[in-house]
Motif scaffolding. Structure first.
Motif, mmCIF file in Angstrom:
data_model
loop_
_atom_site.group_PDB
_atom_site.id
_atom_site.type_symbol
_atom_site.label_atom_id
_atom_site.label_comp_id
_atom_site.label_asym_id
_atom_site.label_seq_id
_atom_site.Cartn_x
_atom_site.Cartn_y
_atom_site.Cartn_z
ATOM 1 N N SER A 145 51.619 47.366 35.104
ATOM 2 C CA SER A 145 51.263 48.404 36.064
ATOM 3 C C SER A 145 50.189 49.329 35.508
ATOM 4 O O SER A 145 49.289 49.742 36.231
ATOM 5 N N SER A 146 50.262 49.662 34.235
ATOM 6 C CA SER A 146 49.242 50.534 33.665
ATOM 7 C C SER A 146 47.907 49.816 33.558
ATOM 8 O O SER A 146 46.852 50.420 33.724
ATOM 9 N N LEU A 147 47.939 48.506 33.272
ATOM 10 C CA LEU A 147 46.686 47.761 33.183
ATOM 11 C C LEU A 147 46.015 47.636 34.544
ATOM 12 O O LEU A 147 44.797 47.695 34.643
ATOM 13 N N VAL A 148 46.813 47.460 35.589
ATOM 14 C CA VAL A 148 46.242 47.323 36.929
ATOM 15 C C VAL A 148 45.560 48.614 37.348
ATOM 16 O O VAL A 148 44.434 48.606 37.850
ATOM 17 N N SER A 149 46.223 49.749 37.121
ATOM 18 C CA SER A 149 45.614 51.019 37.512
ATOM 19 C C SER A 149 44.400 51.324 36.642
ATOM 20 O O SER A 149 43.402 51.858 37.134
ATOM 21 N N LEU A 150 44.446 50.976 35.370
ATOM 22 C CA LEU A 150 43.293 51.182 34.497
ATOM 23 C C LEU A 150 42.133 50.317 34.941
ATOM 24 O O LEU A 150 40.980 50.774 34.996
ATOM 25 N N ARG A 151 42.400 49.076 35.296
ATOM 26 C CA ARG A 151 41.347 48.155 35.732
ATOM 27 C C ARG A 151 40.721 48.627 37.045
ATOM 28 O O ARG A 151 39.504 48.606 37.205
ATOM 29 N N ALA A 152 41.538 49.084 37.983
ATOM 30 C CA ALA A 152 41.015 49.565 39.264
ATOM 31 C C ALA A 152 40.187 50.832 39.072
ATOM 32 O O ALA A 152 39.123 50.992 39.681
ATOM 33 N N GLY A 153 40.648 51.726 38.227
ATOM 34 C CA GLY A 153 39.894 52.949 37.959
ATOM 35 C C GLY A 153 38.566 52.664 37.284
ATOM 36 O O GLY A 153 37.531 53.265 37.614
ATOM 37 N N THR A 154 38.567 51.734 36.344
ATOM 38 C CA THR A 154 37.329 51.358 35.663
ATOM 39 C C THR A 154 36.360 50.704 36.632
ATOM 40 O O THR A 154 35.159 50.982 36.602
ATOM 41 N N ALA A 155 36.857 49.850 37.516
ATOM 42 C CA ALA A 155 35.990 49.188 38.488
ATOM 43 C C ALA A 155 35.352 50.191 39.437
ATOM 44 O O ALA A 155 34.154 50.102 39.741
ATOM 45 N N SER A 156 36.116 51.169 39.909
ATOM 46 C CA SER A 156 35.554 52.154 40.827
ATOM 47 C C SER A 156 34.548 53.047 40.113
ATOM 48 O O SER A 156 33.515 53.412 40.687
ATOM 49 N N LEU A 157 34.797 53.384 38.860
ATOM 50 C CA LEU A 157 33.842 54.183 38.091
ATOM 51 C C LEU A 157 32.542 53.421 37.878
ATOM 52 O O LEU A 157 31.445 53.973 38.056
ATOM 53 N N LEU A 158 32.649 52.141 37.530
ATOM 54 C CA LEU A 158 31.442 51.332 37.326
ATOM 55 C C LEU A 158 30.661 51.161 38.623
ATOM 56 O O LEU A 158 29.428 51.167 38.619
ATOM 57 N N VAL A 170 28.769 54.423 39.204
ATOM 58 C CA VAL A 170 27.610 54.522 38.310
ATOM 59 C C VAL A 170 26.507 53.581 38.769
ATOM 60 O O VAL A 170 25.329 53.959 38.794
ATOM 61 N N ALA A 171 26.853 52.378 39.164
ATOM 62 C CA ALA A 171 25.854 51.412 39.614
ATOM 63 C C ALA A 171 25.145 51.903 40.871
ATOM 64 O O ALA A 171 23.932 51.725 41.015
ATOM 65 N N ASP A 172 25.867 52.528 41.786
ATOM 66 C CA ASP A 172 25.250 53.041 43.004
ATOM 67 C C ASP A 172 24.286 54.175 42.705
ATOM 68 O O ASP A 172 23.278 54.343 43.407
ATOM 69 N N HIS A 173 24.559 54.963 41.691
ATOM 70 C CA HIS A 173 23.672 56.068 41.349
ATOM 71 C C HIS A 173 22.488 55.623 40.499
ATOM 72 O O HIS A 173 21.420 56.199 40.569
ATOM 73 N N VAL A 174 22.667 54.604 39.691
ATOM 74 C CA VAL A 174 21.582 54.115 38.844
ATOM 75 C C VAL A 174 20.611 53.281 39.660
ATOM 76 O O VAL A 174 19.393 53.437 39.546
ATOM 77 N N GLU A 175 21.119 52.404 40.485
ATOM 78 C CA GLU A 175 20.275 51.520 41.296
ATOM 79 C C GLU A 175 20.798 51.555 42.731
ATOM 80 O O GLU A 175 21.649 50.757 43.109
ATOM 81 N N PRO A 176 20.268 52.472 43.563
ATOM 82 C CA PRO A 176 20.761 52.551 44.933
ATOM 83 C C PRO A 176 20.431 51.288 45.725
ATOM 84 O O PRO A 176 19.557 50.515 45.362
#
Length: 78
Positions: A34-47, A50-56
């Motif tokens: 459960s902790s890995l799933v939430s960590l993975r989802a949070g990391t994916a949304s953060l990335l 960042v990708a949307d702001h770096v390369e719109p």
């Protein structure tokens, strides 16, 4: 006698002998996914953020019959 030295020898022997075929089998500890799933989802949304702001995203393709600024390219104006 050095108690830490004796303990180190015992730990080394346990580690070395654990590779033997007759070594006792200890089951792996169950993972907490459960902790890995939430960590993975949070990391994916953060990335993604960042990708949307770096390369719109590229601008949308113009509709047929309109120029880039939205003014009709055919027909009379006015």
């Amino acid at each position: 006698m050095d108690p830490f030295g004796i303990r180190a020898i015992e730990e080394t022997n346990l580690h070395v002998l654990s590779a033997r075929p007759w070594a006792p089998v200890v089951p792996d500890k169950p993972r907490s996914t459960s902790s890995l799933v939430s960590l993975r989802a949070g990391t994916a949304s953060l990335l993604r953020w960042v990708a949307d702001h770096v390369e719109p995203a590229p601008p949308a393709a113009p509709v047929a019959g309109e120029s880039q600024n939205g003014v009709p390219t055919s027909g009379r104006v006015g």
